[in-house]
Design an enzyme around this catalytic site. Structure first.
Site, PDB file in Angstrom:
ATOM      1  N   ASP A 475      -6.156  -4.778  -2.931  1.00 22.77           N
ATOM      2  CA  ASP A 475      -5.465  -4.212  -4.274  1.00 22.77           C
ATOM      3  C   ASP A 475      -4.771  -5.605  -5.129  1.00 22.77           C
ATOM      4  O   ASP A 475      -5.042  -6.539  -4.445  1.00 22.77           O
ATOM      5  CB  ASP A 475      -4.476  -3.372  -3.846  1.00 22.77           C
ATOM      6  CG  ASP A 475      -3.903  -2.573  -4.855  1.00 22.77           C
ATOM      7  OD1 ASP A 475      -4.375  -2.609  -6.069  1.00 22.77           O
ATOM      8  OD2 ASP A 475      -3.013  -1.438  -4.701  1.00 22.77           O
ATOM      9  N   ASP A 545      -5.929   5.447 -10.360  1.00 24.32           N
ATOM     10  CA  ASP A 545      -4.938   6.174  -9.527  1.00 24.32           C
ATOM     11  C   ASP A 545      -4.665   7.452  -9.829  1.00 24.32           C
ATOM     12  O   ASP A 545      -3.800   8.244  -9.191  1.00 24.32           O
ATOM     13  CB  ASP A 545      -3.418   5.294  -9.842  1.00 24.32           C
ATOM     14  CG  ASP A 545      -3.400   4.099  -9.111  1.00 24.32           C
ATOM     15  OD1 ASP A 545      -4.003   3.957  -7.905  1.00 24.32           O
ATOM     16  OD2 ASP A 545      -2.714   3.305  -9.188  1.00 24.32           O
TER      17      ASP A 545
END
Ligand code: DGJ
Length: 737
Positions: A475, A545
């Site tokens: 990430d 997301d």
């Protein structure tokens, strides 16, 4: 596929199966001009250079050199000597001068496709490469232009190398990877724009005079703009019309631009963003600009997408997982956020295993004192208060339940509240004397420093060596600002953005070489680093997301314009959705996630029994259709972002023997006809039957009883029954009889 130089005509001709790309040299002084790019043509035709137009060629009439350079269709344009348009290449000498005039010096045509040191690049056999060297005599600058083609794809891979062959230091202030000029044919510009949780929405607008395009200065390719640009004929649609597309195999700052000039001539360009970029080239040094995938499609946007999907699958992704069915994973992020321990994870894993899920991914929060997102990045030591008995025990317990184990990292970051930052505050990117800004309460590590890079690599490998870990989610949750490196000298500070990207690539290269079986998924606050560069290292990237099934329709449509479905990280997530609060049927969430890597992002122990009972059926659906989704040709059938009502896409096997059509009815509408869909991509002569996948039984049932030819299905179409309620989906399997 062919690349030839026609000596007498001084013409270069690159042919792919369906396209031709023609460049030609003027008489002395030998400028390299762009003559033609489009559908395949038979002749080495260079008259389109218009060297006879006013103001004539400079050798015939040197007093008009500036006028010539300002209108000539240049192949790779240079700055400061009379081309007043936006240019591809700009240098500054030690004396502070910026003039440059690149003229033909030599060329070679080679078999194969060279790699680019330190950078991702397409690879493969059966390729040809043309390398043209241009030189600016007064400064000693040389530029090598690379053009590679593969036998099985229409895309032309372009990149460039700058070499300082002079005796003084030169600063590269602009070094784009690809550029070419042509006439405007009433084109429209297509780009992808977005934001966090709303990535890659399609933008289309007419071309105006002057410059237009998209860029990033965020240190990554970004949520906001995609490193992609296309121009399309006004009437170009999914099936027909000319489309020229450029896509960047790079994950940092970029510029993608079209400049329309005074003669309605256009210049299409792509490369590293020249803003905040300055690379010092000492005598003898080289700079390698990243690769651009350049494609022309006469089959509209669909043709462009399919060329790139094939190229990316066949010639860019190296991971052995690219076509292999990936384990169905469950990720605990939306299930628990930071509030988890091994008991909670094991409870999720146990229920997941009972329902056909194959891997547990432990997301953010397992290390240091990471109880929220304000601390501990950089302290990659297992938090044993959360993981009782340590990581190894958790992994073994999860494996004993029959699941693989995956883990989350954010290796590029450091929290101010961390042991790492307390020990090495100078390892964070910052400008001396300024308080650097925070985002999500974190700084970015200065990966241009060897010791920082080595620390990060050791943290990763210490964890990966300590347990049987099958998957890593890498990430990256903030952009780069306050650019400054405590180690680089003043005249190299302008290199930091690019050096940072090179370091990320190096780390992922080392990681994937050391753990060849590791499944790596890149991620950046959702989909801010979804680009072709990262796909060289990981076969999949987390798309966004926002996993709401309806928001995902637009995000996944834009993503699929460039990337194969097999690369799109897509999960069935919780409802009400955590980003938009929308409630959609579990079944529909499954259909939308099936268009990607497929997994779950929810607390399986807490969802309704009815939804939970659907998971084994969705798992079976994924197993049944995964091959078509991952390896098939992608056809966009209907676009919710265009029609405001429904969305549909079709994956057709390469041999056209079967296809999988997904249809999502977003909002139900009263008093309307049922939707008619014209299918695409089937064989006109083949005869097909259509079956509907029934989620209740997990079986297929007949949808249209009679066999129909592909031409009927594509020209006359099929009717989709209206479903009662909103957010409904239907999955149709089309099979040859
Ligand atoms: C951003 C990612 O996109 C999410 O999936 C999650 O991993 C969080 N970061 C964790 O911080």
């Amino acid at each position: 596929m062919d690349i030839r130089f026609f000596e007498e005509e001084r013409v270069f001709k690159i042919d792919t199966e369906n396209t031709s790309y023609i460049m030609a040299l003027t008489d002395e002084p030998g400028y390299l001009g762009h003559a033609y790019y489009g559908p395949k043509v038979s002749d080495a035709y260079a008259r389109l250079l218009r060297t006879g137009d006013y103001p004539f060629t400079p050798d015939v009439n040197p007093r008009d050199k500036l006028g010539f350079l300002d209108s000539f269709p240049m192949e790779y344009s240079f700055h400061g000597t009379g081309d007043f348009r936006e240019t591809a290449f700009k240098i500054r000498t030690e004396g502070g001068n910026v003039a440059c005039e690149l003229k033909y010096f030599s060329h070679v045509i080679e078999k194969g496709k060279p790699g680019i040191p330190g950078l991702p690049a397409c690879f493969g056999d059966n390729a040809l490469t043309l390398i043209i060297t241009l030189k600016d005599a007064p400064t000693g600058m040389a530029v090598r232009l690379y053009y590679s083609v593969f036998e099985d794809n229409d895309t032309i891979l372009r990149s460039a190398v700058a070499v300082n062959e002079g005796s003084g230091t030169v600063f590269l202030e602009r070094m784009l990877s690809a550029s070419f000029d042509m006439d405007d044919e009433d084109f429209e510009l297509i780009t992808l724009h977005g934001s966090w949780a709303r990535e890659r929405h399609i933008d289309r607008r007419p071309l105006a005079h002057g410059f237009q395009g998209v860029s990033s200065l965020r240190g990554e390719s970004s949520h906001q703009h995609q490193p992609f640009i296309a121009i399309a004929e006004k009437n170009a649609d999914q099936d027909s019309g000319s489309v020229y597309g450029m896509q960047f195999v790079y994950s940092g700052n970029f510029l993608a631009m079209v400049y329309k000039g005074q003669y309605d001539n256009i210049r299409m360009m792509m490369g590293i963003n020249p803003e905040d970029f300055c690379w010092k080239l000492e005598p003898g040094a080289e700079f390698h600009a990243p690769e651009v995938m350049l494609v022309y499609s006469a089959e509209g946007l669909g043709g462009m997408s399919r060329s790139w999907h094939d190229l990316i699958r066949e010639h860019l992704i190296r991971s052995r997982y690219k076509y292999i069915e990936r384990p169905i994973l469950i990720n605990n992020w939306e299930a628990t956020y930071f509030d988890f321990d091994s008991d909670k994870l094991l409870a999720i894993a146990k229920t997941a295993a009972e329902h056909g899920i194959e891997m547990l991914v432990m997301d953010d929060g397992w290390f240091g004192n990471r109880y929220d997102d304000n601390r501990a990045l950089g302290d990659w030591k297992v938090n044993e208060e959360k993981l009782k008995g340590g990581l190894g025990k958790l992994v073994e317990d999860v494996k004993a339940l029959g699941l693989k184990f995956g883990i989350w990292f954010e290796p590029e970051m450091v929290s101010p509240d961390s042991d790492l930052y307390r020990a090495h505050p100078d390892w964070a990117i910052a400008v001396p004397g300024r308080v650097a800004g925070l985002a999500r309460n974190q700084y970015v590590l200065d990966l241009s420093r060897e010791e920082v890079k080595e620390y990060v690599f050791k943290c990763l490998t210490d964890i990966l060596d300590s347990a049987d870990i099958a998957y890593v989610k890498w990430d990256m949750n903030r952009q780069l600002a306050d650019l400054g490196s405590a180690q680089l000298p003043a005249d190299r500070q302008g290199e930091l953005f690019h050096r940072y990207v090179l370091a990320v690539y190096e780390l992922q290269e080392r990681l994937t070489s050391r753990y060849p079986d590791l499944l790596l998924e890149n991620c950046s606050g959702g989909g801010a680093r979804f680009d072709a560069g990262m796909l060289y290292y990981s076969p999949q990237i987390w798309c966004s997301d926002d996993a709401d099934a309806i928001e995902r329709l637009m995000i996944q449509e834009g993503t699929a314009l460039l990337y194969p479905l097999s690369t799109m990280g897509a999960h069935v997530s919780d409802c009400p959705n955590h980003v938009v609060g929308r409630v959609t049927p579990f079944e529909t969430r499954g259909y939308v996630a099936l268009a990607g890597t497929f997994g779950y992002e929810l607390d399986i122990t807490k969802i309704s029994g009815e939804d939970r009972a659907m998971i084994p059926k969705q798992a079976a659906m994924y197993k049944k259709y995964h091959g078509l989704v991952a390896g098939g040709d992608y056809y966009r059938i209907a676009s919710y972002s265009e029609n405001g009502y429904h969305d549909s896409w079709l994956c057709v096997s390469k041999d056209k023997s079967e296809g999988l059509l997904t249809f999502i009815q977003v909002l139900n509408r009263p008093s309307r006809h049922t939707v008619k869909l014209k299918l695409r991509g089937l064989s006109p002569e083949k005869s097909y039957r259509i079956f509907r996948f029934d989620m209740e039984s997990g079986e297929e049932e007949s949808f249209i009883p009679e066999a129909l030819h592909g031409d009927t299905l594509m020209n006359a179409g099929i009717l989709i029954p209206r479903m009662n309620g909103d957010f409904k989906g239907i999955l149709l399997h089309i099979k040859t009889t």
